[in-house]
Design a protein around this motif. Sequence first.
Motif, PDB file in Angstrom:
ATOM      1  N   TRP A  39     -13.184  14.676  11.550  1.00  0.00           N
ATOM      2  CA  TRP A  39     -12.117  13.905  12.090  1.00  0.00           C
ATOM      3  C   TRP A  39     -10.689  13.880  11.228  1.00  0.00           C
ATOM      4  N   GLU A  40     -10.997  13.607   9.760  1.00  0.00           N
ATOM      5  CA  GLU A  40      -9.753  13.479   9.158  1.00  0.00           C
ATOM      6  C   GLU A  40      -9.006  14.909   9.064  1.00  0.00           C
ATOM      7  N   LYS A  41      -9.498  15.717   8.980  1.00  0.00           N
ATOM      8  CA  LYS A  41      -8.939  17.265   9.164  1.00  0.00           C
ATOM      9  C   LYS A  41      -8.003  17.449  10.498  1.00  0.00           C
ATOM     10  N   SER A  42      -8.960  16.856  11.526  1.00  0.00           N
ATOM     11  CA  SER A  42      -8.071  16.871  12.725  1.00  0.00           C
ATOM     12  C   SER A  42      -7.008  15.893  12.825  1.00  0.00           C
ATOM     13  N   LEU A  43      -6.952  14.832  12.204  1.00  0.00           N
ATOM     14  CA  LEU A  43      -5.729  13.839  12.191  1.00  0.00           C
ATOM     15  C   LEU A  43      -4.901  14.024  11.054  1.00  0.00           C
ATOM     16  N   GLY A  44      -5.274  14.778  10.097  1.00  0.00           N
ATOM     17  CA  GLY A  44      -4.096  15.261   9.030  1.00  0.00           C
ATOM     18  C   GLY A  44      -4.188  14.214   8.069  1.00  0.00           C
TER      19      GLY A  44
END
Length: 315
Positions: A39-44
């Motif tokens: 999720w962190e990668k998706s949100l940046g």
Amino acid sequence: MDIEAVRTFVAVADTGQFQGAAADLSITQQAVSRRISVWEKSLGVRLFTRTPRGAELTIDGQALLPHARELLRVAERAVASVRPGRRPLRVDVINSRGAQSGLMRGFHSAHPEVELDVLMLFEIETAVAAIRSGAIDASFRAVTAPGQSLPEDIESVPVLDEPLQLLVGPSHALAGARSLTVAQLVGHRIWMPGIVPGTEWGAYYDALVAAFGLSIEATGPNFGSDALLDTIADTPALATFMGEHTRLIWPAGHGLRRIPVTDPTPVYPHSLIWHRDNPHPALTALREYLGSAQPNQPESEAWKPAWAAADPHGR
């Protein structure tokens, strides 16, 4: 958006630990870490900072948390809206002033804990399709008119044979009668602009005309019950039928009379139909109520079309 990732994020924020969130969610700590990382990668952005005491929200994580909680609340409401027992019982009553609405009002009084959505559909085909799709749970209908039959997965049970009454204005030739036999109605104009060919109520009145030689007219536009009552009050030559349990209010100056019809009493057959696999718990309560709370039936011999007593599945 991945709701399980949102749920995991909130669990970590609430417990302050990846291990604690894993225990609350009944998954492994590795699964928690993987969901948060994806999720962190998706949100940046980074949502947590790992510390010796566990996991602390970053500034971005703090900004996201109230929105994440609201997402979970919305998801729960969405599921509850379609979960049997958590969503309202949806029932079709055709119109708001008839006997069917009265039966549902009685059910609501007896079971105030059951949330209801009362709808008004038109044709029986529409109601059956809505029941089969799950759009509604049940419908009140007269089954089954000629040319109609219920699919095998649709159940039905008779719930009320409603006596018809003649409604006349104060100047009508029959206005002084305390009751009338069907034979006494022959030759009088009975106006019912709400009759629609192809409907079950259209088939009912066709059968009534054929059985007793009555003159029922459905000419002219249907402007609703208020316009019908105005016309009956002002036209000595016209009368109309209405169900004994139909609730209508008119101005005192109209002087309308509701006259019982006997020998035999024409009754309109109301049945409840539903899908045999419908799991809504309130549907059982509705069927039990309808079976135990029958309004008074006519004292004289009753008449209804032969098809009203036939197998609704056409077998």
